[in-house]
Design an enzyme around this catalytic site. Structure first.
Site, PDB file in Angstrom:
ATOM      1  N   CYS A   1      97.104  60.482   5.988  1.00  0.00           N
ATOM      2  CA  CYS A   1      98.508  61.337   5.630  1.00  0.00           C
ATOM      3  C   CYS A   1      99.560  60.277   5.959  1.00  0.00           C
ATOM      4  O   CYS A   1     100.842  61.133   5.505  1.00  0.00           O
ATOM      5  CB  CYS A   1      98.457  62.634   6.430  1.00  0.00           C
ATOM      6  SG  CYS A   1      97.387  63.661   6.094  1.00  0.00           S
TER       7      CYS A   1
ATOM      8  N   HIS B   1      98.260  62.887  -9.958  1.00  0.00           N
ATOM      9  CA  HIS B   1      99.391  61.739 -10.248  1.00  0.00           C
ATOM     10  C   HIS B   1      99.738  62.222 -11.738  1.00  0.00           C
ATOM     11  O   HIS B   1     100.828  62.439 -12.160  1.00  0.00           O
ATOM     12  CB  HIS B   1      98.928  60.480 -10.291  1.00  0.00           C
ATOM     13  CG  HIS B   1      98.531  59.936  -8.876  1.00  0.00           C
ATOM     14  ND1 HIS B   1      97.526  59.066  -8.506  1.00  0.00           N
ATOM     15  CD2 HIS B   1      99.189  60.055  -7.449  1.00  0.00           C
ATOM     16  CE1 HIS B   1      97.324  58.658  -7.336  1.00  0.00           C
ATOM     17  NE2 HIS B   1      98.341  59.409  -6.837  1.00  0.00           N
TER      18      HIS B   1
END
Length: 473
Positions: A127, A21
């Protein structure tokens, strides 16, 4: 002056902020600050992705209502973004009522390209995506990222006809109308596009209750990727407002593991809405830990907050902007980090500032109120190509050249010879150069750049800082 729109991939709120991130934010922030320095008007989006099975199940495991859990973790990411000094202008949560309403309107606009069918195949909850039989066979039935077997699902879903857009997506990727960086990722996406079937864009409500309801069908919830991807335009006000001032996005920054959604699913949604595709998709690699992918099971996960606290924010931004290649996987170790801090930041830059300020103070040299100049063509080219680590390397050559200039001009010897005016002139020229270097540093190290401006940019006699910019650890 141009209008520039920069997007970051919004993270799931089912965990804590991690190094990946931080890479999204730092790369985007460097580009945003660079474009602002050129005089452009920049909008810069960040946010959190708060729907889907992963968020719902993690909230249950934590014994919290999902709304409360999503809010708590969204605030964690907002705090993280602030801690990294990210200069965003727009923030979105996918649970915002306005985003939910706009997503439903987007769905209705896409309805000519949506159909209902039964899905019977493989799914990865980690996912949040469906798996083709080919992928299943290639991976031996286990997700390589989450180390878990795929689930077998049979359910009725809505599908987006990728086949309606495949030719146009291919043409825009091949012609670089939507430029995918680095080049080898472009080739991967072109290959993947040929194997991509129509995409499921909903889940039955009995399987997933936490999401945006499908308009006109209470039994279905929007698939998280349609909901999440739409944030890039809903945050601009679409479809209520004309977004043409800032759309298409100048650059969207994404990790390599979610590039496929941004290079195929997202373009299909945009083309279905009659909107242009983003100009640049910039895909970054993973940060490795001692040469290995970070994993909780291996115990080698690097906490970004711990890294920030070790030598401060500017050191964090320095290492991950310069020593982590933004296009490929790169390695982090504490040894490399400490070495970069002491031998480069403290020794090269910190020492330069301290030496030059001391010499100016002793010789009554005043600051330069405006030391900014034209940006070097080499630097401009690298920044325009999103090659930030190389651009930072270029800046560091200027830092080292300045250190050499001080050693070669030896202003202290000029003073000993009684050539005070010449010494002051030499020092003034060096001050102009360090101010210009601060200008190049600004996208990467805004705090350090501001300190250099403060020290050398006042109109009075330059004073030596009481404490070094980067004290040796």
């Amino acid at each position: 002056m141009s209008k520039v729109y920069i997007c970051t991939a919004i993270p799931y709120v089912n965990g804590n902020p991690h190094i990946g991130h931080a890479m999204d934010y730092l790369l985007s922030d460097a580009y945003a600050r660079f474009r602002r320095n050129l005089g452009d008007e920049v909008r810069f989006q960040v946010g959190t992705d708060e729907h889907g099975n992963k968020v719902y199940s993690t909230a249950q495991k934590n014994g919290l209502p999902v709304e409360e859990y999503a809010t708590q973790n969204s605030h964690k990411f907002q705090d993280f973004i602030q801690k990294l000094n990210i200069s965003y202008t727009d923030i979105i949560r996918t649970t915002d009522p306005e985003h939910v309403r706009r997503c439903q309107e987007i769905w209705q606009k896409l309805s000519p390209h949506i159909y209902s069918a039964e899905y019977d195949g493989w799914y990865c909850e980690g996912c949040e995506r469906f798996i083709t039989q080919k992928e299943y066979e290639e991976t031996g039935g286990n997700c390589p990222d989450h180390q878990k077997p795929y689930e077998r699902l049979t359910e009725k879903n809505y599908y987006l006809r990728i086949s309606d857009f495949r030719d146009e997506i291919r043409a825009q990727i091949e012609s670089d109308q939507m430029k995918i960086l680095p080049e080898f990722r472009k080739q991967e996406m072109l290959h993947l596009l040929e194997d991509t079937l129509d995409i499921s864009i909903s889940r039955p409500k009995k399987q997933l209750s936490w999401g945006v309801p499908v308009p006109g069908d209470d039994s279905q919830v929007m698939y998280v990727w349609v909901d999440a991807l739409s944030n890039y335009i809903t945050v601009l006000g679409y479809p209520d407002q004309d977004i043409s001032d800032f759309w298409p996005a100048t650059a969207q920054f994404v990790g390599k593991d979610i590039l496929r959604f941004h290079a195929i699913t997202w373009p299909a949604i945009l083309l279905g809405l009659g909107l242009p595709l983003p100009q640049n998709l910039v895909s970054h690699g993973h940060v490795l830990s001692n040469g290995q992918k970070m994993s909780k099971s291996l115990g080698n996960v690097i906490d970004p907050i711990e890294v920030v606290e070790r030598h401060g924010l500017e050191a964090f931004r320095y290492y991950f902007s310069r020593h982590i290649d933004n296009f490929i996987d790169s390695d982090f170790t504490w040894e490399k980090y400490d070495e970069a801090y002491n031998n480069e930041l403290a020794n090269d830059l910190g020492n330069l500032v301290q030496r030059l300020a001391t010499l100016c103070s002793k010789n009554s040299v005043s600051g330069v109120s405006d030391g900014r100049g034209e940006l070097a063509p080499e630097y401009m080219t690298l920044m325009d190509k999103f090659e930030f680590a190389k651009a930072f390397d270029y800046v560091w050559t200027q830092v080292r050249e300045l250190n050499k200039d001080i050693d070669q001009t030896k202003p202290w010897e000029l003073v000993k010879k009684g050539e005070t005016d010449k010494a002051q002139q030499v020092l003034r020229e060096l001050v102009v150069k360090i101010m210009q270097t601060a200008q190049l540093l600004e996208p990467f190290l805004p705090g350090t750049s501001a300190q250099i401006y403060q020290i050398f940019g006042n109109t009075g006699i330059i004073q030596r800082p009481e404490t070094p910019l980067f004290p040796k650890a």
